[in-house]
Design a protein around this motif. Sequence first.
Motif, PDB file in Angstrom:
ATOM      1  N   GLN A  67     -31.417  39.917  -9.731  1.00 16.89           N
ATOM      2  CA  GLN A  67     -29.999  39.574  -9.604  1.00 16.89           C
ATOM      3  C   GLN A  67     -29.140  40.432 -10.511  1.00 16.89           C
ATOM      4  N   CYS A  68     -28.058  40.963  -9.956  1.00 16.54           N
ATOM      5  CA  CYS A  68     -27.109  41.764 -10.732  1.00 16.54           C
ATOM      6  C   CYS A  68     -26.345  40.832 -11.670  1.00 16.54           C
ATOM      7  N   PRO A  69     -26.372  41.091 -12.971  1.00 16.92           N
ATOM      8  CA  PRO A  69     -25.721  40.173 -13.910  1.00 16.92           C
ATOM      9  C   PRO A  69     -24.196  40.127 -13.780  1.00 16.92           C
ATOM     10  N   SER A  70     -23.569  41.211 -13.335  1.00 12.80           N
ATOM     11  CA  SER A  70     -22.105  41.217 -13.302  1.00 12.80           C
ATOM     12  C   SER A  70     -21.520  40.608 -12.029  1.00 12.80           C
ATOM     13  N   THR A  71     -22.256  40.660 -10.904  1.00 14.76           N
ATOM     14  CA  THR A  71     -21.707  40.139  -9.648  1.00 14.76           C
ATOM     15  C   THR A  71     -22.501  38.963  -9.088  1.00 14.76           C
ATOM     16  N   GLY A  72     -23.738  38.789  -9.560  1.00 15.55           N
ATOM     17  CA  GLY A  72     -24.591  37.735  -9.025  1.00 15.55           C
ATOM     18  C   GLY A  72     -25.252  38.119  -7.715  1.00 15.55           C
ATOM     19  N   SER A  73     -24.984  39.331  -7.230  1.00 16.82           N
ATOM     20  CA  SER A  73     -25.540  39.751  -5.941  1.00 16.82           C
ATOM     21  C   SER A  73     -26.993  40.196  -6.089  1.00 16.82           C
ATOM     22  N   PHE A  74     -27.645  40.369  -4.939  1.00 15.85           N
ATOM     23  CA  PHE A  74     -29.049  40.764  -4.905  1.00 15.85           C
ATOM     24  C   PHE A  74     -29.195  42.050  -4.111  1.00 15.85           C
ATOM     25  N   PRO A  75     -30.081  42.953  -4.535  1.00 14.25           N
ATOM     26  CA  PRO A  75     -30.290  44.197  -3.797  1.00 14.25           C
ATOM     27  C   PRO A  75     -31.177  43.973  -2.581  1.00 14.25           C
ATOM     28  N   LEU A 128     -27.069  30.794  -8.143  1.00 11.17           N
ATOM     29  CA  LEU A 128     -25.973  30.712  -7.173  1.00 11.17           C
ATOM     30  C   LEU A 128     -24.601  30.778  -7.844  1.00 11.17           C
ATOM     31  N   GLU A 129     -24.485  30.268  -9.044  1.00 12.29           N
ATOM     32  CA  GLU A 129     -23.176  30.185  -9.691  1.00 12.29           C
ATOM     33  C   GLU A 129     -22.468  31.533  -9.830  1.00 12.29           C
ATOM     34  N   PRO A 130     -23.095  32.581 -10.417  1.00 10.47           N
ATOM     35  CA  PRO A 130     -22.354  33.845 -10.553  1.00 10.47           C
ATOM     36  C   PRO A 130     -22.034  34.496  -9.201  1.00 10.47           C
ATOM     37  N   LEU A 131     -22.914  34.329  -8.235  1.00 10.57           N
ATOM     38  CA  LEU A 131     -22.658  34.886  -6.907  1.00 10.57           C
ATOM     39  C   LEU A 131     -21.467  34.184  -6.261  1.00 10.57           C
ATOM     40  N   ALA A 132     -21.444  32.855  -6.347  1.00  7.92           N
ATOM     41  CA  ALA A 132     -20.337  32.088  -5.764  1.00  7.92           C
ATOM     42  C   ALA A 132     -19.012  32.416  -6.449  1.00  7.92           C
ATOM     43  N   LEU A 133     -19.019  32.544  -7.759  1.00  7.19           N
ATOM     44  CA  LEU A 133     -17.787  32.880  -8.479  1.00  7.19           C
ATOM     45  C   LEU A 133     -17.275  34.261  -8.090  1.00  7.19           C
ATOM     46  N   ASN A 134     -18.188  35.227  -7.916  1.00  6.85           N
ATOM     47  CA  ASN A 134     -17.790  36.574  -7.514  1.00  6.85           C
ATOM     48  C   ASN A 134     -17.179  36.559  -6.111  1.00  6.85           C
TER      49      ASN A 134
END
Length: 164
Positions: A67-75, A128-134
Amino acid sequence: SCLRPGIFAPGHYKVMRQYLLDFSPLFGGEPHRGVANADFASAEGKAFASMFDALIETSYEVLRASQCPSTGSFPFEQHQSGEDSAEGSCAPVQAGDVSVAASGRVALHLTLDVAWFSDSATDSRAMLEPLALNIAGSLAYAKASCVTTSCLPFLDVDAACGDS
């Protein structure tokens, strides 16, 4: 070698694990070898359940690591640590939409884990939290007529995380 985070689904593995525990006495055993004993089948189910426990924990570890720490996304693909992606059998995918799709697939898997196993899905909630916030922050700038990711370039992974 590389891993694709989108294939890891801890909630699904928990369902399979519970199925083995609940139904192995009925359907398990090895009747083709003359072993149709319910006690044997139950023990067999418990043995497989412990393997699913390891798979579930490993799934969480892979997802946390990718998981990308800044966006919460996944490669789309994640190379194992210490490996040069140029030497691996899978090259990083360049299309931003693929990472958006991978993040969506992982988000679905994690959301199902929370929905099905709310008491034991703390790892899924945390991812899920950082991804949802982004996504929520990005959608605040989206046009109402926008229905594809091509008009939302800011939903792609952070350049610092790359697409690999």
